[in-house]
Design an enzyme around this catalytic site. Structure first.
Site, PDB file in Angstrom:
ATOM      1  N   GLU A   2      41.566  20.976  40.705  1.00  0.00           N
ATOM      2  CA  GLU A   2      41.532  22.442  40.851  1.00  0.00           C
ATOM      3  C   GLU A   2      42.817  22.939  41.508  1.00  0.00           C
ATOM      4  O   GLU A   2      43.470  23.864  41.028  1.00  0.00           O
ATOM      5  CB  GLU A   2      40.335  22.882  41.718  1.00  0.00           C
ATOM      6  CG  GLU A   2      38.971  22.673  41.090  1.00  0.00           C
ATOM      7  CD  GLU A   2      38.363  21.331  41.433  1.00  0.00           C
ATOM      8  OE1 GLU A   2      39.113  20.384  41.778  1.00  0.00           O
ATOM      9  OE2 GLU A   2      37.123  21.213  41.339  1.00  0.00           O
ATOM     10  N   GLU A  16      28.327  17.976  53.410  1.00  0.00           N
ATOM     11  CA  GLU A  16      29.198  16.901  52.929  1.00  0.00           C
ATOM     12  C   GLU A  16      29.233  15.763  53.960  1.00  0.00           C
ATOM     13  O   GLU A  16      29.432  14.608  53.610  1.00  0.00           O
ATOM     14  CB  GLU A  16      30.613  17.437  52.661  1.00  0.00           C
ATOM     15  CG  GLU A  16      31.438  16.532  51.749  1.00  0.00           C
ATOM     16  CD  GLU A  16      32.721  17.178  51.242  1.00  0.00           C
ATOM     17  OE1 GLU A  16      32.763  17.646  50.093  1.00  0.00           O
ATOM     18  OE2 GLU A  16      33.706  17.203  52.001  1.00  0.00           O
ATOM     19  N   GLY A  41      38.945  16.105  55.435  1.00  0.00           N
ATOM     20  CA  GLY A  41      39.230  17.402  54.812  1.00  0.00           C
ATOM     21  C   GLY A  41      38.447  18.540  55.455  1.00  0.00           C
ATOM     22  O   GLY A  41      38.997  19.589  55.796  1.00  0.00           O
ATOM     23  N   ARG A  42      37.157  18.327  55.655  1.00  0.00           N
ATOM     24  CA  ARG A  42      36.314  19.409  56.203  1.00  0.00           C
ATOM     25  C   ARG A  42      36.502  19.595  57.711  1.00  0.00           C
ATOM     26  O   ARG A  42      35.890  20.471  58.304  1.00  0.00           O
ATOM     27  CB  ARG A  42      34.854  19.162  55.834  1.00  0.00           C
ATOM     28  CG  ARG A  42      34.320  17.804  56.228  1.00  0.00           C
ATOM     29  CD  ARG A  42      32.978  17.522  55.559  1.00  0.00           C
ATOM     30  NE  ARG A  42      32.520  16.160  55.787  1.00  0.00           N
ATOM     31  CZ  ARG A  42      32.862  15.108  55.057  1.00  0.00           C
ATOM     32  NH1 ARG A  42      33.709  15.247  54.052  1.00  0.00           N
ATOM     33  NH2 ARG A  42      32.372  13.908  55.323  1.00  0.00           N
ATOM     34  N   LYS A  98      32.994  14.574  39.258  1.00  0.00           N
ATOM     35  CA  LYS A  98      34.428  14.763  38.972  1.00  0.00           C
ATOM     36  C   LYS A  98      34.850  13.846  37.835  1.00  0.00           C
ATOM     37  O   LYS A  98      35.567  14.244  36.926  1.00  0.00           O
ATOM     38  CB  LYS A  98      35.268  14.363  40.202  1.00  0.00           C
ATOM     39  CG  LYS A  98      35.359  15.384  41.293  1.00  0.00           C
ATOM     40  CD  LYS A  98      36.418  14.904  42.312  1.00  0.00           C
ATOM     41  CE  LYS A  98      36.259  15.564  43.648  1.00  0.00           C
ATOM     42  NZ  LYS A  98      37.113  15.015  44.697  1.00  0.00           N
ATOM     43  N   LYS A 138      44.737  17.511  50.918  1.00  0.00           N
ATOM     44  CA  LYS A 138      44.898  16.267  51.668  1.00  0.00           C
ATOM     45  C   LYS A 138      45.424  15.169  50.736  1.00  0.00           C
ATOM     46  O   LYS A 138      46.390  14.495  51.041  1.00  0.00           O
ATOM     47  CB  LYS A 138      43.555  15.874  52.288  1.00  0.00           C
ATOM     48  CG  LYS A 138      43.601  14.608  53.084  1.00  0.00           C
ATOM     49  CD  LYS A 138      42.293  14.318  53.782  1.00  0.00           C
ATOM     50  CE  LYS A 138      42.320  12.912  54.354  1.00  0.00           C
ATOM     51  NZ  LYS A 138      41.090  12.536  55.027  1.00  0.00           N
ATOM     52  N   HIS A 185      18.051  42.279  54.579  1.00  0.00           N
ATOM     53  CA  HIS A 185      17.631  43.054  53.413  1.00  0.00           C
ATOM     54  C   HIS A 185      17.676  42.217  52.140  1.00  0.00           C
ATOM     55  O   HIS A 185      17.653  42.755  51.043  1.00  0.00           O
ATOM     56  CB  HIS A 185      18.517  44.303  53.282  1.00  0.00           C
ATOM     57  CG  HIS A 185      18.476  45.142  54.527  1.00  0.00           C
ATOM     58  ND1 HIS A 185      17.517  46.112  54.729  1.00  0.00           N
ATOM     59  CD2 HIS A 185      19.232  45.105  55.652  1.00  0.00           C
ATOM     60  CE1 HIS A 185      17.711  46.654  55.933  1.00  0.00           C
ATOM     61  NE2 HIS A 185      18.739  46.057  56.504  1.00  0.00           N
TER      62      HIS A 185
HETATM   63  O1  F6P Z   1      35.569  17.093  46.430  1.00  0.00           O
HETATM   64  C1  F6P Z   1      35.379  17.070  47.799  1.00  0.00           C
HETATM   65  C2  F6P Z   1      36.672  17.001  48.543  1.00  0.00           C
HETATM   66  O2  F6P Z   1      37.167  15.703  48.538  1.00  0.00           O
HETATM   67  C3  F6P Z   1      36.488  17.516  49.961  1.00  0.00           C
HETATM   68  O3  F6P Z   1      36.035  16.559  50.828  1.00  0.00           O
HETATM   69  C4  F6P Z   1      37.837  18.030  50.272  1.00  0.00           C
HETATM   70  O4  F6P Z   1      37.809  18.908  51.364  1.00  0.00           O
HETATM   71  C5  F6P Z   1      38.185  18.701  48.969  1.00  0.00           C
HETATM   72  O5  F6P Z   1      37.655  17.854  47.988  1.00  0.00           O
HETATM   73  C6  F6P Z   1      39.642  18.933  48.721  1.00  0.00           C
HETATM   74  O6  F6P Z   1      40.369  17.755  48.770  1.00  0.00           O
HETATM   75  P1  F6P Z   1      41.937  17.775  48.921  1.00  0.00           P
HETATM   76  O7  F6P Z   1      42.265  18.437  50.209  1.00  0.00           O
HETATM   77  O8  F6P Z   1      42.351  16.350  48.884  1.00  0.00           O
HETATM   78  O9  F6P Z   1      42.498  18.553  47.759  1.00  0.00           O
END
Ligand code: F6P
Length: 549
Positions: free
Chosen positions: A215, A355, A269-270, A514, A209, A386
């Site tokens: 990452e 979240e 995002g979620r 972060k 987003k 299990h």
């Molecule tokens: O670190 C949490 C977050 O901001 C989430 O809310 C989001 O889904 C995820 O990181 C990834 O964010 P982006 O889509 O901006 O890379």
């Protein structure tokens, strides 16, 4: 304002006092007293989905008080405000309009004086065109080969939704197409996927987003280099697309913005798997199926908006959750899909719920004085029977569970499915009924144990019971039903956020860690940098430096 007065309100007090009497009551007695209990406490959404919530520690009075609580919190107005596009994400001053992405009757939704639907429809059209071009080999790789490896690079909401949904719909994948998901910064995630695929036949979808997530950008850079090393720089435009709200950063990264699928700030995002973030789903299962998923969610949106609270599935699930969390003192729940295809649903819901509602400050900026979002965990049944089910049945923690199962098997292995069904139904019954010490003793006696053995073992073999569960039966797991199921949980979480008066749509709690990681990174890279953390963090950094020497 309401804010912290919520737990001082009359209705809250009424619920607290009602809870005192309910604590002593056993569900099995409630079933014995009312043969219509199951009928009374169950609902269906046509043939798509059936919810039995009768195995909860509730009675008519509980539910009517909970509905009163929802009314006191002006839930109906809040629902309208969300669907209308009001800026209910107050900390970020944003509308919350994942529902616009599946607004299948296409009525105008106005944000800042502009209807958002034309842009949403344009992106859906672009997704259809592109996904079909990839699926049918019209959009080819740089060397002219069909793109059959679809690699989504994203994390959090830019990974968990498409990953969960495409796995759930694996049965619908086009033959020959394979989807992979790279999320973790741990280089293993990237290395493992890259070792399985061929650059000539791979499409990388960089999903972010913000397009600033470390990452995702690190993984995307590694994959880009891998591709360029194999096919050269000009190949990038044939093998990389971006899904984002941030055109500038996409261009800066080196992806042609022609190859970008846009979404907007009003999509959290979620809550984004319904948007361009779902491109990998659309390529795997086809845009018609993707749109069926939107249709399923839309059906639930209508149900949520138009149905009285007393018959409203998300509202009821939410209020029962509030009942446990705020009155019964049970701050956790399990989601147990009895379906291997739904195995990633609990991980997806963990982000969605925790979240969204893992907050301690209310909408007025005050600390809350009551519990908010519960802890959620889960896994696929029967596997989890299990593993952690020992604790669910006999532990000192009570864990209300949502059991989810399709009635119809996905394959020819109907006998397997019957065993699965029998198990899920047995779990709900066992948790509710339990087994008294007397019953356990009788069983031990009948099994030929000595009186001493019976005396010693009877408590170990007993089950307190009275442990709650919801049972959600899907007729069949298909795109429509999956869309409906996910939308139910989205709205459930929204309702709870309304009751708790929190902003369910920001995620400021993820920022601090972060930021600190960005500070620690150079300290690991350069061992001469002086350390100024607490003694534990300093020692751990030093240890890692020494171990890597
Ligand atoms: O670190 C949490 C977050 O901001 C989430 O809310 C989001 O889904 C995820 O990181 C990834 O964010 P982006 O889509 O901006 O890379």
């Amino acid at each position: 304002m309401f804010s912290n007065a919520i737990n001082k309100s009359r209705i809250w007090k009424k619920l607290e006092s009602h809870c005192k009497s309910m604590r002593r009551i056993l569900m099995k007695d409630l079933f014995a007293q009312d043969e219509k209990r199951a009928e009374k406490f169950s609902l269906s959404l046509g043939e798509t989905l059936f919810l039995d919530y009768s195995k909860n520690r509730i009675c008519d009075k509980t539910m009517s008080l909970l509905f009163e609580l929802a009314r006191a919190r002006h839930l109906d107005e809040k629902i309208n405000a969300m669907f209308r596009g009001d800026k209910i994400n107050v900390t970020e001053k944003r509308s919350v309009l994942h529902t616009a992405l599946r607004n299948r009757d296409n009525h105008p939704i106005i944000v800042d004086g502009k209807d958002v639907m034309p842009e949403i429809n344009a992106v859906l059209k672009k997704m259809r065109q592109f996904s079909e071009d990839v699926r049918f080999g019209r959009f080819k790789g740089y060397t002219g080969k069909k793109l059959v490896n679809i690699v989504n690079i994203g994390i959090g909401g830019s990974d968990l939704g498409p990953f969960m949904a495409s796995e759930a719909l694996r049965k619908y994948w086009m033959k020959g197409i394979n989807c992979y998901f790279i999320s973790n910064i741990d280089g293993t995630a990237c290395a493992e996927v890259l070792s399985k695929i061929d650059p000539e036949t791979t499409l990388f979808i960089v999903a972010s987003k913000t397009f600033t997530t470390i990452e995702t950008l690190t993984n995307a850079k590694t994959c880009r280099k891998w591709l360029v090393d194999a096919l050269g720089e000009p190949a990038v435009s044939k093998h990389f697309v971006a899904l984002s709200t941030n055109t500038q950063e996409v261009a800066k990264f080196g992806i042609d913005t022609q190859n970008m699928f846009e979404f907007w700030d009003f999509v959290g995002g979620r809550y984004s798997m319904w948007s361009a973030i779902g491109l990998s789903i659309a390529i795997a299962v086809g845009m018609d199926n993707f749109e069926k998923m939107l249709d399923g969610a839309y059906m639930v949106d209508k149900h949520f908006c138009e149905t009285a609270f007393e018959h409203n599935i998300p509202v009821i699930l939410a209020l029962i959750g509030v009942w446990y969390n705020n009155f019964m003192g049970i701050h956790r729940y399990g989601v147990i899909p009895y379906d291997q295809y739904l195995q990633y649903l609990p991980a997806y819901l963990q982000q969605l719920d925790m979240e969204s509602n893992g907050k301690s400050v209310d909408l007025s900026g005050d600390y809350v004085k009551y519990m908010t979002g519960p802890l959620l965990f889960g896994g696929a049944g029967t596997d989890v029977q299990h593993s952690f089910f020992q604790l669910i049945h006999q532990g000192t923690e009570v864990v209300p569970c949502d059991f989810i199962i399709p009635a119809i098997s996905h394959n020819e292995m109907g006998a397997h499915h019957e065993i699965l069904l029998a198990n899920v139904l047995a779990q709900g019954e066992a948790l509710m009924k339990g087994k008294t010490i007397k019953e356990a003793a009788e069983e031990l006696k009948a099994a030929g144990k000595t009186p001493e053995e019976v005396e010693f073992l009877k408590k170990f073999k007993s089950f307190s019971g009275n442990r709650p569960s919801n049972t959600i039966i899907l007729k069949k797991l298909d795109p429509f039903t999956l869309g409906a199921l996910v939308a139910i949980y989205e709205h459930k979480i929204f309702v709870q956020g309304v009751i708790w008066n929190i902003d369910s749509f920001d995620q400021m709690g993820v920022e601090l860690g972060k930021k600190l990681a960005l500070g620690i990174l150079p300290e690991l890279q350069n061992k001469s940098v002086e350390l100024h953390h607490d003694s534990s963090t300093n020692a751990l950094i030093q240890l890692v430096r020494d171990l890597r020497e």
